[in-house]
Every structure is written in structure tokens, then in C-alpha cells.
Scaffold this active site. Structure first.
Site, mmCIF file in Angstrom:
data_model
loop_
_atom_site.group_PDB
_atom_site.id
_atom_site.type_symbol
_atom_site.label_atom_id
_atom_site.label_comp_id
_atom_site.label_asym_id
_atom_site.label_seq_id
_atom_site.Cartn_x
_atom_site.Cartn_y
_atom_site.Cartn_z
ATOM 1 C CB CYS A 125 16.885 -1.317 -11.311
ATOM 2 S SG CYS A 125 17.992 -1.701 -10.302
ATOM 3 C CE LYS B 150 21.555 1.626 -14.238
ATOM 4 N NZ LYS B 150 21.136 -0.055 -14.719
HETATM 5 N N1 LIG Z 1 20.141 -4.545 -8.135
HETATM 6 C C1 LIG Z 1 20.830 -4.384 -9.663
HETATM 7 O O1 LIG Z 1 20.187 -5.411 -10.292
HETATM 8 C C2 LIG Z 1 21.267 -3.211 -9.779
HETATM 9 C C3 LIG Z 1 21.604 -2.828 -11.555
HETATM 10 C C4 LIG Z 1 22.654 -2.208 -11.672
HETATM 11 C C5 LIG Z 1 22.885 -1.166 -11.187
HETATM 12 N N2 LIG Z 1 22.025 -1.148 -9.460
HETATM 13 C C6 LIG Z 1 22.702 0.586 -8.608
HETATM 14 O O2 LIG Z 1 23.179 -0.170 -8.260
HETATM 15 C C7 LIG Z 1 23.455 0.193 -6.973
HETATM 16 C C8 LIG Z 1 23.380 -0.408 -5.822
HETATM 17 O O3 LIG Z 1 22.438 -1.661 -5.875
HETATM 18 P P1 LIG Z 1 21.788 -3.159 -4.751
HETATM 19 O O4 LIG Z 1 21.181 -3.698 -4.953
HETATM 20 O O5 LIG Z 1 23.530 -3.778 -5.275
HETATM 21 O O6 LIG Z 1 22.063 -3.248 -3.028
HETATM 22 P P2 LIG Z 1 21.755 -3.428 -2.198
HETATM 23 O O7 LIG Z 1 20.897 -2.178 -1.871
HETATM 24 O O8 LIG Z 1 21.930 -5.154 -2.645
HETATM 25 O O9 LIG Z 1 23.019 -3.260 -1.790
HETATM 26 C C9 LIG Z 1 24.106 -2.058 -1.415
HETATM 27 C C10 LIG Z 1 25.375 -2.404 -0.562
HETATM 28 O O10 LIG Z 1 26.194 -1.144 -0.022
HETATM 29 C C11 LIG Z 1 26.121 -1.117 1.407
HETATM 30 N N3 LIG Z 1 26.271 0.110 1.528
HETATM 31 C C12 LIG Z 1 25.758 0.836 1.782
HETATM 32 N N4 LIG Z 1 26.768 2.405 2.526
HETATM 33 C C13 LIG Z 1 27.711 2.355 2.029
HETATM 34 C C14 LIG Z 1 29.187 2.703 2.387
HETATM 35 N N5 LIG Z 1 28.815 3.845 2.903
HETATM 36 N N6 LIG Z 1 30.291 1.786 2.729
HETATM 37 C C15 LIG Z 1 29.612 0.387 2.217
HETATM 38 N N7 LIG Z 1 29.356 0.030 2.245
HETATM 39 C C16 LIG Z 1 28.204 0.759 2.106
HETATM 40 C C17 LIG Z 1 25.046 -2.113 2.209
HETATM 41 O O11 LIG Z 1 25.404 -2.150 3.097
HETATM 42 C C18 LIG Z 1 24.608 -2.559 1.155
HETATM 43 O O12 LIG Z 1 24.747 -4.400 1.408
HETATM 44 C C19 LIG Z 1 22.689 0.792 -6.984
HETATM 45 O O13 LIG Z 1 22.925 2.533 -7.367
HETATM 46 C C20 LIG Z 1 21.519 0.377 -7.998
HETATM 47 O O14 LIG Z 1 20.727 1.341 -8.968
HETATM 48 C C21 LIG Z 1 21.487 -2.097 -9.278
HETATM 49 O O1 LIG Z 2 8.798 -7.902 -20.465
HETATM 50 C C1 LIG Z 2 9.271 -7.826 -18.768
HETATM 51 C C2 LIG Z 2 10.459 -7.644 -18.863
HETATM 52 C C3 LIG Z 2 10.188 -7.372 -17.618
HETATM 53 N N1 LIG Z 2 9.140 -7.029 -16.921
HETATM 54 C C4 LIG Z 2 9.488 -7.290 -14.959
HETATM 55 O O2 LIG Z 2 10.171 -5.909 -14.990
HETATM 56 C C5 LIG Z 2 10.777 -5.616 -13.868
HETATM 57 C C6 LIG Z 2 12.452 -5.776 -14.147
HETATM 58 O O3 LIG Z 2 12.708 -7.156 -14.556
HETATM 59 P P1 LIG Z 2 14.460 -6.391 -14.984
HETATM 60 O O4 LIG Z 2 14.903 -5.831 -16.341
HETATM 61 O O5 LIG Z 2 14.618 -8.395 -15.727
HETATM 62 O O6 LIG Z 2 15.014 -6.964 -13.545
HETATM 63 P P2 LIG Z 2 16.233 -5.669 -13.200
HETATM 64 O O7 LIG Z 2 17.337 -7.010 -12.258
HETATM 65 O O8 LIG Z 2 14.833 -5.362 -12.403
HETATM 66 O O9 LIG Z 2 16.726 -5.081 -14.234
HETATM 67 C C7 LIG Z 2 16.783 -3.807 -14.417
HETATM 68 O O10 LIG Z 2 17.096 -2.950 -14.267
HETATM 69 C C8 LIG Z 2 18.985 -3.037 -13.247
HETATM 70 C C9 LIG Z 2 18.853 -2.029 -12.790
HETATM 71 O O11 LIG Z 2 19.392 -1.145 -12.761
HETATM 72 C C10 LIG Z 2 19.129 -2.732 -14.906
HETATM 73 O O12 LIG Z 2 20.834 -2.934 -14.466
HETATM 74 C C11 LIG Z 2 18.538 -3.651 -15.737
HETATM 75 O O13 LIG Z 2 19.534 -3.704 -17.405
HETATM 76 C C12 LIG Z 2 17.565 -3.513 -15.653
HETATM 77 O O14 LIG Z 2 16.599 -4.837 -16.681
HETATM 78 C C13 LIG Z 2 10.382 -7.307 -13.067
HETATM 79 O O15 LIG Z 2 9.340 -7.021 -12.586
HETATM 80 C C14 LIG Z 2 10.062 -8.311 -14.156
HETATM 81 O O16 LIG Z 2 8.869 -9.143 -13.865
HETATM 82 C C15 LIG Z 2 8.018 -7.021 -17.038
HETATM 83 O O17 LIG Z 2 7.449 -6.923 -16.560
HETATM 84 N N2 LIG Z 2 7.905 -7.641 -18.402
#
Ligand SMILES: NC(=O)c1ccc[n+]([C@@H]2O[C@H](COP(=O)([O-])OP(=O)(O)OC[C@H]3O[C@@H](n4cnc5c(N)ncnc54)[C@H](O)[C@@H]3O)[C@@H](O)[C@H]2O)c1
Ligand SMILES: O=c1ccn([C@@H]2O[C@H](COP(=O)(O)OP(=O)(O)O[C@H]3O[C@H](CO)[C@@H](O)[C@H](O)[C@H]3O)[C@@H](O)[C@H]2O)c(=O)[nH]1
Length: 455
Positions: free
Chosen positions: A275, A219
Site C-alpha cells: 500500500c 484514503k
Molecule cells: N492489503 C491491504 O492491507 C489493503 C488495505 C486497504 C486497502 N487495500 C486496497 O484494496 C485493494 C485490494 O488489495 P489486496 O491487498 O486485497 O489485493 P490482492 O492482490 O491481495 O487481491 C486482489 C484480488 O483481486 C482479484 N482480481 C483481480 N482482478 C479481478 C477481477 N476483474 N474480478 C475478480 N477478481 C479480480 C485477484 O485475483 C486477487 O485475488 C487495493 O486497491 C489495495 O490498495 C489494501
Molecule cells: O511506526 C512504524 C509503522 C509501520 N512501519 C512499517 O510500515 C509498513 C506498513 O505497515 P502497516 O501500515 O502496519 O501495514 P499495511 O498493511 O501496509 O497498512 C497500511 O496500508 C493499508 C493499505 O492501504 C491501509 O489500509 C492501512 O491503514 C495502512 O496502515 C511496514 O513495513 C511496517 O514495518 C514502520 O516502519 N514504522
């Protein structure tokens, strides 16, 4: 299958909803009681395209339920997903307090066998820590005979969805990375996960099996690679500008090579979001803890931090350091289109830099105004004079009214083909600073002074 989700943020809510959509019986828990209350009343606390109707449909079908009762959540699922936040700690390491608290809750309330799946992004070795915490809790209950015959498996199943396209990314995954333990515990977990992911693997099996630790590492490796591509392209765009080359033409020439591929090479005002910034820091921290420096990834971050301010340099280059009496319209506040998330959004840095120099800022975003208002209020705490010069406007054209320039910070579709004549009529000067390279430089022929990245 009976599935519980701990944490209903972007990942937990999308995961829970999509798993309900594929026929599972899903119960979602969050410690944030207000969030659960909103979900129970039919409100969706985040903006993620396509999510509200999917939630509504599955709630109606009673496949998706929300609770603020952790014991209920732990009892419910044969599979329990941990999807809580792992923000950066002060020293950059991933802060595991929420993940470990969730594990402790599982240990405290489980009384039959469970497969615990880490969806959160966690450093190598966290799966082992989860097992230790859960077993520790179970051990404290052994005396009361509660834990007899209880089996535990730990799985690492990192999530790769992107905000804004979360549903599609989850429903049509490129790959499903599945890290599991050796032996019988691992086999049991793999079988259960295979059944759960069967609807996503119908045409071909996308699952890539590996060790827990390799899945955790994969990841971070993926995010580090994607962030590197962006900083690489941003540095080249800065050079292209100096040597009079259009970086978009170069990008087209690059992406035609299948070894390079065509994604994440868009130059602009830098990457933001919850992220890339924190995951790069966490990986650099892990390396440091093992006596290694990740020089390349350290540079990726340095380039990105500088890139967010490049647009300000361009603005100052045109108007001078003192921006008192200047007014700027901003199009785009969210860190990317399709979301209202303001975490690490480049707009926050750029708006503060403009306000600090005395400018007035009128900001517009199709969905993120409420979140931006809260985020910027925090950023500007202690600077009431600056906060007073910031306002928001729900109408894109109105935000440009009487401005010295328009500044574009998020590549929302709605900004991609504006009425340039109407825009010119609104602006004091026909000047656009484009932080997302949305337009063809030929718009200069319409009398627009167009400043983008590397073009
Ligand atoms: N946001 C993304 O696009 C994305 C994508 C892939 C992976 N991730 C990873 O997934 C994880 C979550 O990210 P997110 O963006 O969904 O976070 P977020 O902040 O949107 O949500 C996290 C939630 O967990 C809750 N929480 C915290 N402690 C808790 C507990 N002990 N029990 C139950 N609920 C609890 C919070 O209240 C919150 O609603 C992170 O590790 C992140 O790096 C995020
Ligand atoms: O060519 C590009 C693509 C993206 N961005 C920027 O990069 C950031 C992240 O964009 P994007 O990756 O599309 O969104 P996230 O939701 O942050 O997703 C990333 O982070 C997540 C959390 O870990 C992962 O799950 C995804 O695979 C990974 O793409 C944003 O500010 C975009 O504007 C650029 O500047 N140039």
C-alpha cells in the site's frame, strides 16, 4: 443483506468474512480460479491472523460462499464490493484495469438495482469512471430490454485495515469513510450502507459522509500521512545516531504530546507492503497530472528507499564491501508481522544487497518462508550464483548457526525476547544488526555488539 465481493485478496477476503460474521449472506468471486478452488476446499490462500477459523465458521453457517461464476456473483448482491488490486503502473499511476474489468462485468450481468461499492484504493474520479463503464455495458443491452428499471448507485468506502490485524481493524473500525453521489441514488446507497454497518456502529456512529471524490482522496491522504511519519522518524533516527542520542527516548518524549500521538513513529529499515509505496506514487502521479509537485511526499519516498539500504551500509561499515565468506542469519522476511506478504518487503532489497556482495544468507520467518522463496526466486532470476548462496530455515536459532551476524528485518513477537546466551553460542561473532529496534541497548552489557537505528 445479500452482499457480493469481487476479488478475494487480503481486503476482499477479510471484508467478505467479517460481513458474513455480522449476519449477511456473502458471495465472494475471484477471477483466479485456483484461489477460488482453494477457498472452496477449505484452504485459505493468504496468511492473515485469525482469518481461517472465521472463514470456516461462516462457511459452515452457509453465510459465506465462494464462486468462480461472475454472473452468479453479480446477481447475488444488492451491494457489490469491488476489492481487486490497484497496483502501480510503469509511470506510478494506479493501474485501474482490474477495477474497470470488475465494473464491466457488473454492467454485463446486472438485471436489477445495485449499489456498487469501491473498496479498492482508487484515485479521485474513479467512482465516476465506474458509473460510466457500467452504464455503457447496460446501454448495449437496452435493445434486449434487460436493463429496464435498473438503478445504479456508486459508493466509495475505502478500507483502512492493516495486514496482520485485518480482522480487528475491520470489526472495530476507527471510522467508516463513506463517499456517495448526490441525489436519490446517493440517499438509497447511504441507507443501505447504514444498515450494513449498523453492527459496527452500535456504541456510536463512526460513519463520516462525504462526496465520492473526497472519500477517494481521504484514503490516499491517510496513507501519505502515515508514510510521512515513518520517514520523518527514520531521518531523525539517522541524525540521533550521529549525535549520540537514543531515538527511542526521543520517541517517548514526542508521543506524550497528544497533538503528535503515538503511532507510526517507529524508526527502522523502512516501510514496505502493497500500500504505502504504490499509494504514494499514485498520489504524486495525480498531482503531476494536475501540474503540481508533491515535494514532501517525493522526499518521503526518497528517504524510505535509502533507509532500506542503511542496514546494508552498517554491515558493510563493519565487514567491508566484500562479503565473500561471510554468512548472515536473517530473522524476518514479511514486510510486517502477522502476514506472509512479501510485496515491497525491505528484506528483499537487503538480502539481494548482501548476496550481491558475495555473502551467504540463511533466512528465517515464522510464516513467510514459502512466499519469500517465490519472491526472491523472481528477484534473483538471472543470478544463479547469488540464489545458490540463499537458504531458508524454519527454526530461528538454527538460522543464526555459524553466522557472522544476525540481521533482524521484521518485528515478529517471537523475536522480541530471545535467549541471548543461546544466540551468542550460535553466532561466530556476537553481533546483531536490528532493523526494527527490538531490544534495549542494555543487551550490550551481555557482550552483544548491538547495532540498531538511532540508538
Ligand atoms: N492489503 C491491504 O492491507 C489493503 C488495505 C486497504 C486497502 N487495500 C486496497 O484494496 C485493494 C485490494 O488489495 P489486496 O491487498 O486485497 O489485493 P490482492 O492482490 O491481495 O487481491 C486482489 C484480488 O483481486 C482479484 N482480481 C483481480 N482482478 C479481478 C477481477 N476483474 N474480478 C475478480 N477478481 C479480480 C485477484 O485475483 C486477487 O485475488 C487495493 O486497491 C489495495 O490498495 C489494501
Ligand atoms: O511506526 C512504524 C509503522 C509501520 N512501519 C512499517 O510500515 C509498513 C506498513 O505497515 P502497516 O501500515 O502496519 O501495514 P499495511 O498493511 O501496509 O497498512 C497500511 O496500508 C493499508 C493499505 O492501504 C491501509 O489500509 C492501512 O491503514 C495502512 O496502515 C511496514 O513495513 C511496517 O514495518 C514502520 O516502519 N514504522
Amino acid at each position: 443483506m445479500k452482499i457480493s465481493i469481487i476479488g478475494t485478496g487480503y481486503v476482499g477476503l477479510v471484508t467478505g468474512t467479517c460481513l458474513a460474521e455480522t449476519g449477511n449472506d456473502v458471495l465472494c468471486f475471484d477471477v483466479d480460479e485456483r484461489k477460488v478452488q482453494r477457498l472452496l476446499s477449505g484452504d485459505v490462500p493468504i496468511y492473515e491472523e485469525g482469518l481461517p477459523p472465521l472463514i470456516a465458521r461462516n462457511v459452515l453457517a452457509a453465510r459465506l460462499v465462494f464462486t468462480n461464476d461472475i454472473s452468479h456473483a453479480v446477481h447475488h448482491g444488492e451491494l457489490i464490493f469491488i476489492a481487486v488490486g490497484t497496483p502501480a503502473g510503469d509511470d506510478g499511476r494506479a493501474d485501474l484495469q482490474h477495477v474497470l474489468a470488475a465494473a464491466r462485468d457488473i454492467g454485463r450481468y446486472m438485471h436489477d438495482s445495485k449499489v456498487v461499492v469501491a473498496k479498492s484504493t482508487v484515485p479521485v474520479g474513479t467512482g465516476i469512471k465506474l458509473r460510466a463503464v457500467i452504464e455503457e455495458e447496460l446501454a448495449t443491452r437496452r435493445g434486449s430490454n434487460l436493463a429496464v428499471g435498473v438503478h445504479l448507485s456508486i459508493v466509495s468506502n475505502p478500507e483502512f485495515l492493516k495486514q496482520g490485524t485485518g480482522i480487528a481493524d475491520f470489526m472495530q473500525p476507527d471510522r467508516i469513510v463513506l463517499g456517495s453521489e448526490p441525489g436519490a441514488a446517493g440517499q438509497y446507497a447511504r441507507d443501505l450502507m447504514r444498515r450494513m454497518y449498523a453492527p459496527f456502529n452500535r456504541d456510536h456512529d463512526r460513519t463520516i459522509h462525504m462526496s465520492l471524490e473526497a472519500a477517494e482522496f481521504t484514503k490516499y491522504a491517510a496513507n501519505a500521512m502515515l508514510a510521512t511519519r515513518i520517514s520523518f522518524m527514520n531521518e531523525l533516527a539517522n541524525l540521533a545516531e550521529k549525535v549520540g542520542v537514543d531515538i527511542e527516548q526521543v520517541r517517548c518524549g514526542l508521543v506524550a504530546d497528544p497533538r503528535i500521538g503515538n503511532s507510526f513513529l517507529q524508526a527502522g529499515a523502512g516501510y514496505g507492503g502493497s500500500c504505502f509505496p504504490k499509494d504514494l506514487q499514485a498520489l504524486v502521479h495525480t498531482a503531476a497530472a494536475h501540474g503540481q509537485r508533491l515535494h514532501l511526499l517525493e522526499a518521503v519516498r526518497v528517504v524510505n528507499d535509502a533507509q532500506k539500504l542503511r542496514l546494508v551500509d552498517k554491515i558493510v561499515g563493519h565487514f567491508g564491501e566484500d562479503l565473500h565468506g561471510r554468512r548472515f542469519g536473517i530473522w524476518g522476511l514479511a514486510f510486517k508481522p502477522g502476514t506472509d506478504d512479501m510485496r515491497e518487503a525491505p528484506s528483499r532489497i537487503i538480502i539481494q544487497a548482501l548476496l550481491m556482495r558475495g555473502a551467504e544468507v540463511v533466512a528465517h520467518d515464522p510464516v513467510a518462508i514459502d512466499e519469500a522463496r517465490m519472491a526472491l526466486a523472481k528477484d534473483l532470476d538471472g543470478h544463479p550464483d547469488q540464489a545458490a548462496r540463499l537458504s531458508f530455515n524454519g527454526q530461528a536459532l538454527e538460522a543464526a548457526d555459524n553466522c557472522d551476524a544476525l540481521v533482524i528485518l521484521t518485528d515478529w513477537n517471537a523475536f522480541k525476547n530471545p535467549d541471548f546466551d543461546a544466540l551468542k553460542a550460535r553466532l561466530r561473532e556476537p553481533l546483531i544488526f536490528d532493523g526494527r529496534n527490538l531490544y534495549d541497548p542494555s543487551i550490550r552489557a551481555k557482550g552483544i555488539d548491538y547495532r540498531a537505528f538511532g540508538r
